[in-house]
Each structure stands twice: as C-alpha cells, then as structure tokens.
Design a protein around this motif. Structure first.
Motif, short mmCIF file in Angstrom:
data_model
loop_
_atom_site.label_atom_id
_atom_site.label_comp_id
_atom_site.label_asym_id
_atom_site.label_seq_id
_atom_site.Cartn_x
_atom_site.Cartn_y
_atom_site.Cartn_z
N LEU A 152 5.45 -15.43 6.60
CA LEU A 152 5.47 -16.33 5.44
C LEU A 152 6.86 -16.91 5.23
N ARG A 153 7.87 -16.08 5.34
CA ARG A 153 9.24 -16.55 5.15
C ARG A 153 9.64 -17.56 6.22
N ASP A 154 9.27 -17.30 7.47
CA ASP A 154 9.71 -18.15 8.57
C ASP A 154 8.99 -19.48 8.62
N PHE A 155 7.68 -19.47 8.31
CA PHE A 155 6.88 -20.68 8.49
C PHE A 155 6.58 -21.40 7.19
N PHE A 156 6.72 -20.71 6.05
CA PHE A 156 6.46 -21.34 4.75
C PHE A 156 7.59 -20.95 3.79
N PRO A 157 8.81 -21.41 4.06
CA PRO A 157 9.97 -20.96 3.29
C PRO A 157 9.91 -21.28 1.80
N LYS A 158 9.09 -22.23 1.41
CA LYS A 158 8.97 -22.55 -0.02
C LYS A 158 8.00 -21.61 -0.73
N LYS A 159 7.21 -20.87 0.03
CA LYS A 159 6.29 -19.90 -0.55
C LYS A 159 6.99 -18.54 -0.66
N LYS A 160 6.79 -17.87 -1.76
CA LYS A 160 7.50 -16.62 -2.02
C LYS A 160 6.53 -15.44 -2.09
N LEU A 161 7.01 -14.30 -1.63
CA LEU A 161 6.21 -13.08 -1.61
C LEU A 161 6.73 -12.09 -2.65
N ILE A 162 5.81 -11.48 -3.37
CA ILE A 162 6.12 -10.37 -4.26
C ILE A 162 5.28 -9.18 -3.83
N THR A 163 5.91 -8.07 -3.51
CA THR A 163 5.19 -6.90 -3.03
C THR A 163 4.82 -6.00 -4.21
N VAL A 164 3.58 -5.51 -4.19
CA VAL A 164 3.05 -4.67 -5.27
C VAL A 164 2.52 -3.39 -4.66
N SER A 165 2.97 -2.25 -5.17
CA SER A 165 2.50 -0.98 -4.62
C SER A 165 1.38 -0.41 -5.49
N PRO A 166 0.41 0.29 -4.88
CA PRO A 166 -0.64 0.97 -5.64
C PRO A 166 -0.02 2.03 -6.56
N PRO A 167 -0.79 2.51 -7.55
CA PRO A 167 -0.22 3.48 -8.49
C PRO A 167 0.32 4.72 -7.79
N ASN A 168 1.52 5.09 -8.20
CA ASN A 168 2.20 6.31 -7.72
C ASN A 168 2.52 6.28 -6.23
N LYS A 169 2.60 5.09 -5.66
CA LYS A 169 3.00 4.95 -4.26
C LYS A 169 4.30 4.15 -4.20
N PRO A 170 5.16 4.48 -3.26
CA PRO A 170 6.44 3.77 -3.17
C PRO A 170 6.27 2.36 -2.61
N ILE A 171 7.19 1.50 -2.99
CA ILE A 171 7.28 0.18 -2.37
C ILE A 171 7.74 0.35 -0.93
N ASN A 186 1.29 1.58 -12.16
CA ASN A 186 1.19 2.93 -12.68
C ASN A 186 -0.17 3.14 -13.35
N ARG A 187 -0.41 4.31 -13.83
CA ARG A 187 -1.71 4.63 -14.42
C ARG A 187 -2.01 3.73 -15.62
N ASP A 188 -1.00 3.43 -16.41
CA ASP A 188 -1.21 2.60 -17.58
C ASP A 188 -1.71 1.21 -17.19
N ASP A 189 -1.17 0.65 -16.11
CA ASP A 189 -1.65 -0.65 -15.62
C ASP A 189 -3.14 -0.60 -15.32
N ILE A 190 -3.57 0.49 -14.66
CA ILE A 190 -4.97 0.62 -14.27
C ILE A 190 -5.86 0.81 -15.50
N GLU A 191 -5.44 1.67 -16.41
CA GLU A 191 -6.25 1.95 -17.60
C GLU A 191 -6.45 0.70 -18.44
N LYS A 192 -5.42 -0.14 -18.55
CA LYS A 192 -5.52 -1.33 -19.39
C LYS A 192 -6.32 -2.45 -18.72
N CYS A 193 -6.61 -2.32 -17.43
CA CYS A 193 -7.33 -3.37 -16.71
C CYS A 193 -8.72 -2.92 -16.26
N ARG A 194 -9.22 -1.84 -16.83
CA ARG A 194 -10.56 -1.38 -16.50
C ARG A 194 -11.60 -2.35 -17.07
#
Length: 215
Positions: A152-171, A186-194
C-alpha cells in the motif's frame, strides 16, 4: 466546526477485519455474548478517534462445516452483519486437526483456515485501486500483513494504513512499520459494540441472536 475537523470528517475510512484472527481473542474474553459483535459499530468507534468517516467494513472469514451448530451461528451472525452493511468475503477451511480450543472448547482452533489473510489484502488493494478510501484500518494481529502495508505504501502513497489489534493482543511491529497510526482494542470496545439481541434487517423479520450469545 473548525476547518481541521471538517477535513478529518471528509477522510474516508474502510475497516478490514480478519475474522479468524479476531474470533479467538474474543473466545479468550470468556464471554460468549461478546461474539455477537457489530463490526460496523466497532469501525465507527475506532474511526472516531481520528474523526474519520467510515464508509465500509469488509469481514474476511470462512465457514467450517464439521460443527453444524457453529455453522448455523456463523450464518446468523453474517446475516446480522450484512443487515448493517458489512460486506463478507469468503475463504475456506482444510480440515487437518480436531483438537478442541483451549479457550472455548470448539474444534475450529486447529483447522487450517485458508485465504482469509489473502482475501483481506486483495480487498484492500482492490479498494485502493478504486479510490474507495483514504485510510485503511486493518484489524489483524498477523505480522504477515506487513506485506500488505508495504504494498500500500509503495503503490498507493496517498492511501494511509492504521493497524488495529484484536482485544488483548499486541500490535505487530512489522505491520506498524508501514502504518501512520495504531489502535489496540480492549474489552470495553467490544462490550460497547455488541449487537442488540434482535437486529432489524430492513423490512424482513428481525435477526435473533443465537441462544449461545444471548445476553
């Protein structure tokens, strides 16, 4: 609203979810009700941190057919996701091992799931080619997705990536090297989006939460 806020809100975001990579961290929360997760609401919650405008969610997953009850729950869940405009992209399983998951007792932990990570990358690239987003939010703990970030960085430099890790997992540091931002769920994110126990599907009969996920 300030001009800076207006500019942030005009930035289009798509959330790409590795379903297999998310499912097992949800199991480890030891609360089956949290598996009834509204991915569109989760995407909105994540995007609000940067005031980005969520325009799509892609859920990459695969059906396993050994456990008919689990298959039924999975299909009901996908129906609920599609009722809130989440797009499903399908891979497949190769059945290699039937040992139970240590977290939830289900056999799918040791099945060899195929194509989900590739489908996630291809969906992201296809959307980049069609100028469907400004920011791609990648929900996965798979360090192999660093290749996705690099492409994505090499071929679409205007597009940006944000990495998101699952709950309780490291980036993943490998993925973060190609991202402009990161977010740990985190758990709160999941509970509020059920989802609620009943999900309205247009003019159709509401979709009822499976009893195993009922709250």
């Amino acid at each position: 609203m300030s001009s800076k806020s207006q500019e942030s809100n005009s930035r289009r975001a798509v959330l790409y979810v590795d379903g297999f990579n998310l499912y097992h961290p949800l199991c480890e929360l030891n609360d089956n009700t949290l598996k009834w997760l509204n991915l569109w609401a989760l995407g909105q919650r994540i995007c609000q941190d940067r005031q980005h405008n969520l325009v799509g969610v892609k859920y990459c997953t695969a059906f396993q057919k050994r456990d008919s009850d689990q298959l039924s729950r999975h299909k009901i869940y996908i129906n609920a996701l599609e009722a809130v405009n989440v797009e499903t992209v399908y891979g497949h399983y190769i059945h290699a091992d039937s040992k139970p998951c240590g977290a939830c007792g289900m056999v799918t932990t040791h099945l060899n799931e195929k194509q989900t990570d590739i489908n996630l990358a291809l969906s992201l690239f296809s959307d980049a080619m069609q100028d469907a987003f400004d920011y791609a939010y990648l929900l996965s703990a798979d360090s192999d997705q660093a290749a996705t970030g690099k492409f994505l960085r090499d071929f679409f430099p205007k597009k940006k990536l944000i990495t998101v890790s699952p709950p309780n997992k490291p980036i993943s540091d490998n993925v973060a090297n190609y991202a402009v931002g990161k977010r740990r769920l985190n758990r709160d994110d999941i509970e509020k989006c059920r989802f609620p126990n009943y999900v309205q599907a247009g003019s159709l009969k509401p979709i009822r939460c499976p009893k195993e996920y009922w709250k």
